[in-house]
Scaffold this motif. Sequence first.
Motif, short mmCIF file in Angstrom:
data_model
loop_
_atom_site.label_atom_id
_atom_site.label_comp_id
_atom_site.label_asym_id
_atom_site.label_seq_id
_atom_site.Cartn_x
_atom_site.Cartn_y
_atom_site.Cartn_z
N ASP A 1 -57.98 59.72 -15.14
CA ASP A 1 -58.85 60.85 -15.49
C ASP A 1 -58.71 61.19 -16.97
O ASP A 1 -57.94 60.56 -17.72
N SER A 2 -59.46 62.21 -17.42
CA SER A 2 -59.52 62.55 -18.84
C SER A 2 -58.20 63.08 -19.37
O SER A 2 -57.97 63.07 -20.58
N LEU B 1 -58.09 53.58 -12.19
CA LEU B 1 -58.90 54.74 -12.58
C LEU B 1 -57.97 55.83 -13.12
O LEU B 1 -57.01 56.24 -12.45
N GLU C 1 -69.49 57.62 -19.05
CA GLU C 1 -68.91 57.15 -20.31
C GLU C 1 -69.17 55.67 -20.54
O GLU C 1 -69.54 55.26 -21.65
N VAL C 2 -68.98 54.85 -19.50
CA VAL C 2 -69.21 53.41 -19.64
C VAL C 2 -70.69 53.14 -19.91
O VAL C 2 -71.04 52.27 -20.73
N GLN D 1 -67.57 60.83 -14.18
CA GLN D 1 -67.38 60.88 -15.64
C GLN D 1 -67.23 59.47 -16.22
O GLN D 1 -67.80 59.17 -17.27
N THR D 2 -66.49 58.63 -15.53
CA THR D 2 -66.25 57.27 -16.03
C THR D 2 -67.54 56.47 -16.08
O THR D 2 -67.82 55.74 -17.05
N CYS E 1 -63.76 62.00 -11.35
CA CYS E 1 -63.42 61.02 -12.39
C CYS E 1 -64.39 59.84 -12.38
O CYS E 1 -64.78 59.34 -13.45
#
Length: 729
Positions: free
Chosen positions: A110-111, A108, A44-45, A40-41, A37
């Motif tokens: 997750d998707s 945090l 994305e940020v 991925q985060t 996660c």
Amino acid sequence: MTPLTTSAFDLPDRLSAKDDPALIAGDERHFAAVAECLEQTIAEVSDRLEAERKAPGGKGRQAMDRDAEIHRLTTRLRALRRFGLDLCLGHMVGADDSEPVYVGRLGLTDSEGRRLLVDWRSPAAEPFFGATHADPMGLRSRRRYRWTDGRITDYWDEVFTADGFAGHAALDDQSAFIASLGTTRSPRMRDVLGTIQADQDAIIRAGSRGALVVDGGPGTGKTVVALHRSAYLLYSDPRLGQHRRGGVLFVGPHRPYLAYVSDVLPSLGEEGVQTCVLRDLVDEGATAEEETDPEAARLKSSADMVRAVEKAVRFYEEPPAESMTVTTHWSDIRLSADDWAVAFDAAEPGTPHNEARDQVWEELLTILVDKHEGEVSEDLLRKSLSRDRELRTAFNLAWPLLEATDLVGDLWSVPAYLRMCAPWLTRDEVRTLQREEAQAWTVSDLPLLDAARQRLGDPEASRRKRRQEAAVAAQREGMEDVIDDLLHAHTYDDGEGVLIMLRGQDMRNSLVDDSAVPAGDPDRLAGPFVHIVVDEAQELTDAEWQMLLLRCPSRSFTIVGDRAQARHGFTESWRERLERVGLDRIDLASLSINYRTPKEIMAQAEPVIRAVLPDANVPTSIRSGGVPVRHAAATELTSILDTWLAGHADGIACVIGDPAFRPASPRVRSLTPELSKGLEFDLVVLVDPENFGDGIEGAVDHYVALTRATQELVILTSSRPAARPGQRS
């Protein structure tokens, strides 16, 4: 960050029992999800930040919102990259044996919307810090981790219910917190978020309305509470997080302290807190000397002296008592004393003197225009009046631009002016405050300089405004000429209506750049702030408190200190002191457990402060260091340090009380007792503490210096004392 392929645990052989898969397999699975996660985060940020930077800047509020979003995303990305799995502080299991809730420095998700970490400041995380055996707060068990270089090198379980042992607990004879106390120190405050105690957490999470006083002796974690409370309030109080000019100001006692704590707030994901010492609030603070005359320092320390600044400024806001005649090309206009008074009353309440000057001038011109008789356009008449040298001279004398340094300097060089502004002073006291170099600034002058600067405003602001208005007017005049030439040269329809639009005033205004003259750099410490945190607050004078009250109209403060560590004495209560300086809605919280200082050292320190302050709030130490306090001759200083450095690969030592000593190792500091306040060291070597002085100041310096050590204390004297029975040399 790549997905987790190795164990998050790196336990030493001596902790092999904690390496049992039955105890850590659930953590391993969760950390794998956190690692994925996180990757991925971060991606994305990063993408959102890049998109925001490439987006059009816009104007006005749109530009401000875009800048705020870029700042938010940048801060978030920096926080995510600062840590890896060590974002996670630990987990807790409810009494219903539900799935563990993992607590992190940041939240945090997750998707799929599963909450992998709850932010430590959220209400859901409160039991992780606040649960005790007396009040489990609905918990069955709690686990805290120790991270080293991104992997877990130890962890501790606490059980709150009788059935909490089965299959969950790795218990030993130390809690996570007690174990952390024995670790070595470094030049900066180490990370303690994972070991916040219940008494500290309750204060951290208290509301921000009014003033909260946190009173506690050495080693009680006052600084920890102050720093973490700053981060908590920014997260929990929308007034602070959304305030554009200033959210939280953190005021420390001295520069070494700020360096020591500089990593704490960024490690908590907060970079928006302004930090400073009181000297930083005033430009002259950088070079101000200590006041050499104690009586002058005493007189300047009162809040009344700061309030005298208002009368000093008012002296320059009195309207002329005599009339004058203003001559124009068209007529003579009589300006009476009443007209002057009306113009001076036009200044809006609360407007700084130098900025209000423009309001008074505009009102003065309006009065003259209204009194004019004859045919002339108002714009032409106002321009003529604005250039009238006699009128300008009279106005400049009546309402001059003022510098704070000139105003305060006059108080110390013109006795009649000081007597007028501070009529309660006796002639001898006025004489005491006079000096040959009026602007040879001392620390005691800083509150008056600050009050004067706040009351006067920036004298350059008015000048910049006039320059900007002149530049815009010149630009507008030039633009008008160009547009008129275009309209005269092109009488046809261009098909787009552009020339027709140029005839409109709105279009002409939009072509003028009103930022032709840039504004001055903002003073980030000027405020206003929604909340101010003050550490070692017992040292502030009434006058210095006024510096902070000016910056915090909400009167929302966290005030951290110890009356027993006030160098100049603190005989009244916190409530009495704070009500006198202008605070109300005061709540008191007390920390009474000394987590830092071993019992052996506190046994040496307590009699020192009790001798001058019998009711001092001396905290109770909860641990023994196993090393008795040593006494030796001052000539042994070098050998003591060399022996300690050779036997300790890590840690920090400090020599207190020998200004001439220059450390040969970067792991050794040399400080005065005053500059050691708020800091902690593995080894403290105290040199000739009997020379620290007499009375309350000497006792407090001695007490402070004694209580800086976390492991070992050595007291040196220039003449070796006789050994006491059973004492180790």
